[in-house]
Design an enzyme around this catalytic site. Structure first.
Site, mmCIF file in Angstrom:
data_model
loop_
_atom_site.group_PDB
_atom_site.id
_atom_site.type_symbol
_atom_site.label_atom_id
_atom_site.label_comp_id
_atom_site.label_asym_id
_atom_site.label_seq_id
_atom_site.Cartn_x
_atom_site.Cartn_y
_atom_site.Cartn_z
ATOM 1 N N GLY A 2 0.692 -1.210 0.042
ATOM 2 C CA GLY A 2 0.001 -0.158 -0.182
ATOM 3 C C GLY A 2 0.963 1.288 0.030
ATOM 4 N N GLN A 38 2.924 10.250 1.125
ATOM 5 C CA GLN A 38 4.158 9.410 1.128
ATOM 6 C C GLN A 38 5.122 9.699 -0.055
ATOM 7 O OE1 GLN A 38 2.255 5.281 2.124
ATOM 8 N NE2 GLN A 38 4.085 5.166 3.340
ATOM 9 N N CYS A 41 5.447 0.003 7.247
ATOM 10 C CA CYS A 41 5.198 1.331 6.705
ATOM 11 C C CYS A 41 6.447 1.691 5.775
ATOM 12 C CB CYS A 41 4.799 2.320 7.571
ATOM 13 S SG CYS A 41 4.442 3.848 6.836
ATOM 14 N N LEU A 42 6.052 1.784 4.473
ATOM 15 C CA LEU A 42 7.136 2.300 3.482
ATOM 16 C C LEU A 42 8.004 3.523 3.856
ATOM 17 C CD1 LEU A 42 5.666 1.269 0.016
ATOM 18 C CD2 LEU A 42 7.103 0.007 1.574
ATOM 19 N N HIS A 44 -4.935 1.606 7.512
ATOM 20 C CA HIS A 44 -3.473 1.996 7.448
ATOM 21 C C HIS A 44 -3.386 3.328 6.434
ATOM 22 C CE1 HIS A 44 1.172 1.611 7.898
ATOM 23 N NE2 HIS A 44 1.172 2.350 6.818
ATOM 24 N N GLU A 45 -3.629 2.946 5.256
ATOM 25 C CA GLU A 45 -3.478 3.882 4.147
ATOM 26 C C GLU A 45 -4.390 5.278 4.191
ATOM 27 O OE1 GLU A 45 -1.020 3.346 2.504
ATOM 28 O OE2 GLU A 45 -0.588 1.395 3.029
ATOM 29 N N HIS A 81 -3.090 7.517 6.618
ATOM 30 C CA HIS A 81 -2.055 8.518 5.962
ATOM 31 C C HIS A 81 -2.535 9.794 5.456
ATOM 32 C CE1 HIS A 81 1.719 6.478 6.324
ATOM 33 N NE2 HIS A 81 1.512 5.260 5.631
#
Ligand code: ZN
Length: 164
Positions: A46, A51, A94-95, A136-137, A140
């Protein structure tokens, strides 16, 4: 398509609230394609607009591709319609916070509504890892990261681990 640089915590863009997308322009189509390519290259399941520095309410996710069942979604202006009462804990990476995974408790089932790249409206129920990923996304887009779901002690330990 191109791979975009991923902003890392504590970049201030990761704590901002994103703006709704009013029109699906060619720029949005390019952004979505670049976000998918960036997510697959990372590799991740994701990736949300902020991000990659795009402060818009858009994220991409594909919870199946690592298991050979690709299911790419581009979610524009996503919202939760129904949120289940049962909760589940998943280990979330998380990226933007590489190397740290956190045990996060969230609703186990959610029904999400969003606009697709074709302008159509989508409604889908998610459970298991996909439910956690969608939440989660969407977090953000409201400037929320995994650390914000932790108690102060756990957060301090993981932030120290991340900084090390
Ligand atoms: Zn993340």
């Amino acid at each position: 398509m191109s791979i975009l640089p991923i902003l890392l915590w504590p970049d201030p863009k990761l704590i901002e609230t994103c703006t709704p997308i009013e029109e699906i322009t060619p720029e949005i189509e390019t952004l979505a394609a670049d976000m998918l390519e960036t997510m697959y290259a990372a590799p991740g399941r994701g990736l949300a607009g902020p991000q990659v520095g795009a402060m818009l309410r858009i994220f991409v996710m594909d919870t199946g591709w690592k298991e050979g069942k690709p299911d790419p979604l581009v979610c524009i202006n996503p919202m939760f319609h129904e949120i289940g009462e049962e909760r589940a804990t998943n280990s979330e990476g998380c990226l933007s916070i590489p190397g740290v995974s956190a045990e996060i408790s969230r609703p186990a089932q959610v029904q999400m509504v969003w606009t697709g790249l074709n302008g159509g409206r989508y409604v889908q129920s998610f459970s298991g890892f996909a439910a956690a990923c969608a939440q989660h996304e969407l977090d953000h887009l409201d400037g929320v990261v995994t650390f914000d779901h932790l108690d102060a002690d756990t957060r301090a330990v993981l932030e120290a681990e991340y900084a090390a």
